[in-house]
Design a protein around this motif. Structure first.
Motif, PDB file in Angstrom:
ATOM      1  N   ARG A   1     -17.258   2.301   1.112  1.00 25.33           N
ATOM      2  CA  ARG A   1     -16.537   1.121   0.626  1.00 25.33           C
ATOM      3  C   ARG A   1     -16.964   0.693  -0.780  1.00 25.33           C
ATOM      4  NH1 ARG A   1     -16.887   0.945   5.979  1.00 25.33           N
ATOM      5  NH2 ARG A   1     -15.057   0.268   7.160  1.00 25.33           N
TER       6      ARG A   1
ATOM      7  N   SER B   1       0.165   7.949  -8.021  1.00 27.78           N
ATOM      8  CA  SER B   1      -0.047   6.523  -7.760  1.00 27.78           C
ATOM      9  C   SER B   1       0.311   5.743  -9.021  1.00 27.78           C
ATOM     10  CB  SER B   1      -1.499   6.258  -7.372  1.00 27.78           C
ATOM     11  OG  SER B   1      -2.386   6.928  -8.252  1.00 27.78           O
TER      12      SER B   1
ATOM     13  N   ALA C   1      -5.723   0.846  -9.221  1.00 28.38           N
ATOM     14  CA  ALA C   1      -5.888  -0.214  -8.223  1.00 28.38           C
ATOM     15  C   ALA C   1      -5.050   0.049  -6.978  1.00 28.38           C
ATOM     16  CB  ALA C   1      -5.521  -1.569  -8.826  1.00 28.38           C
ATOM     17  N   ALA C   2      -3.838   0.575  -7.171  1.00 27.45           N
ATOM     18  CA  ALA C   2      -2.972   0.874  -6.038  1.00 27.45           C
ATOM     19  C   ALA C   2      -3.554   2.002  -5.196  1.00 27.45           C
ATOM     20  CB  ALA C   2      -1.578   1.248  -6.532  1.00 27.45           C
TER      21      ALA C   2
ATOM     22  N   GLN D   1      -6.759   2.760  -5.003  1.00 27.14           N
ATOM     23  CA  GLN D   1      -7.944   2.205  -4.346  1.00 27.14           C
ATOM     24  C   GLN D   1      -7.549   1.391  -3.114  1.00 27.14           C
ATOM     25  OE1 GLN D   1     -11.033   2.889  -5.266  1.00 27.14           O
ATOM     26  NE2 GLN D   1     -12.167   1.525  -3.905  1.00 27.14           N
ATOM     27  N   LYS D   2      -6.499   0.605  -3.228  1.00 29.56           N
ATOM     28  CA  LYS D   2      -6.021  -0.191  -2.095  1.00 29.56           C
ATOM     29  C   LYS D   2      -5.566   0.722  -0.954  1.00 29.56           C
ATOM     30  CE  LYS D   2      -2.687  -3.802  -0.877  1.00 29.56           C
ATOM     31  NZ  LYS D   2      -1.603  -4.698  -1.382  1.00 29.56           N
TER      32      LYS D   2
ATOM     33  N   MET E   1      -8.662   2.208   0.786  1.00 27.11           N
ATOM     34  CA  MET E   1      -9.347   1.256   1.654  1.00 27.11           C
ATOM     35  C   MET E   1      -8.567   1.031   2.955  1.00 27.11           C
ATOM     36  SD  MET E   1     -12.179   0.570   0.152  1.00 27.11           S
ATOM     37  CE  MET E   1     -12.775  -0.880   1.028  1.00 27.11           C
ATOM     38  N   ALA E   2      -7.241   1.002   2.854  1.00 25.28           N
ATOM     39  CA  ALA E   2      -6.426   0.841   4.062  1.00 25.28           C
ATOM     40  C   ALA E   2      -6.557   2.065   4.966  1.00 25.28           C
ATOM     41  CB  ALA E   2      -4.966   0.612   3.684  1.00 25.28           C
TER      42      ALA E   2
END
Length: 322
Positions: free
Chosen positions: A109, A293, A297-298, A300-301, A304-305
């Motif tokens: 994470r 992508s 940031a997209a 990375q999101k 994480m999901a």
């Protein structure tokens, strides 16, 4: 404007950025791949490295560090400075290994930063012709009756196992996972009828087996059909819920705390790579969807999901790597 011209203009804009962010670095960049040469991840990495190198004006050297389901490559990345000169191939293993490996050696994470996605790999559900199963509805019914259904897998941590676990947890039913030493022997067992079903990444060798009547392709585990299998219905078309859907994926990651200006430059280079005609054609030949992508940031999101989804499923199912 041609793709080559666009690449040239982007390279001209990025070179000062790279130089400013890495003033002491003039040698090649490295891209570590956690799997052996010749496999899908290696092929994607080498195509992307060539395209990114042309954009950035820096050679990108691919280095294979196979072992521990790709975890050795991740650890190798984390031993390098957080300056963007060393990258690694990101993929489904980054979000499944944390649930499968007891001593991971890093915090998924906080220690990794996603740069840019390169591909999406559809997962197809297949049945042996000898099983008598011709539709997804029949497969779901078979899994819900008696002792369930026999599934060929290439190992507990692979998409061939996790796809079955995901789908039958979402839809109900039981299955027996029969493990083989890799995808090829698992697919052979499907064709001979030793098992009834298999979940696998879409691959060029599947369509000929279907044409010969040895297997049946029941559905692709995503919302829309994939160009690699245009005649196979998607889960979305079949009315199956998103909880039963999955796709594997590949991209580029770096160590966390890499300067944002470097991450942005590397991300822009991944977008050029994905849009390159040669990359697009080679991915199409492999039945892989070239997928970029919109920004780091997209990605990375998304990572994480995916991490939350797969670690949760692996924990709830009590799956452990052997």
């Amino acid at each position: 404007m041609t793709a080559i011209t666009r690449r040239g203009l982007l390279a001209a804009s990025l070179l000062p950025t790279i130089a400013q962010a890495q003033p002491q670095q003039a040698g090649p960049l490295r891209l570590i791949v956690g799997f052996a040469p010749g496999g899908t991840a290696d092929v994607v990495a080498r195509l992307a490295a060539a395209e990114m190198g042309r954009t950035l004006g820096r050679t990108v050297v691919v280095e294979n560090r196979s072992g521990a389901s790709g975890n050795l490559a991740t650890l190798a990345l984390l031993q390098q400075p957080a300056d963007g000169t060393t990258m690694a191939m990101a993929g489904l293993q980054l979000v499944t290994n944390p649930g499968l490996i007891g001593q991971l050696g890093y915090d998924p994470r906080t220690d990794l930063e996603m740069v840019g996605q390169l591909t999406a790999l559809p997962v197809v559900v297949m049945a042996s012709a000898r099983s008598g199963i011709t539709t997804m509805a029949e497969a779901i019914a078979r899994a819900g009756a008696g002792d369930g259904i026999r599934i060929a897998t290439a190992g507990l941590g692979t998409s061939s196992y996790l796809g079955a676990e995901l789908m039958f947890r979402a839809l109900g039913g039981r299955f027996e996972a029969v493990q083989y030493r890799g995808g090829a022997p698992a697919f052979q067992a499907l064709m001979t009828g030793d098992v009834e079903m298999m979940f696998d990444l879409v691959a060029a060798y599947q369509a000929p087996a279907a044409a010969e009547g040895r297997i049946r392709m029941l559905g692709v585990m995503q919302a829309a059909r994939t160009p690699g299998l245009p005649d196979v219905p998607s889960f979305g078309e079949l009315g199956l819920p998103p909880a039963a859907m999955m796709r594997s994926w590949q991209g580029i990651c770096v160590r966390a705390s890499t300067p944002p200006v470097v991450v942005a430059a590397l991300h822009a280079a991944t977008r050029v790579a994905v849009q390159a005609p040669e990359f697009q054609q080679r991915m199409a030949n492999l039945a892989i969807e070239a997928t970029a992508s919109p920004d780091p940031a997209a990605f990375q999101k998304f990572y994480m999901a995916e991490l939350q989804r797969w670690t949760g499923l692996i924990h709830d199912a009590g799956i452990r790597a052997q």
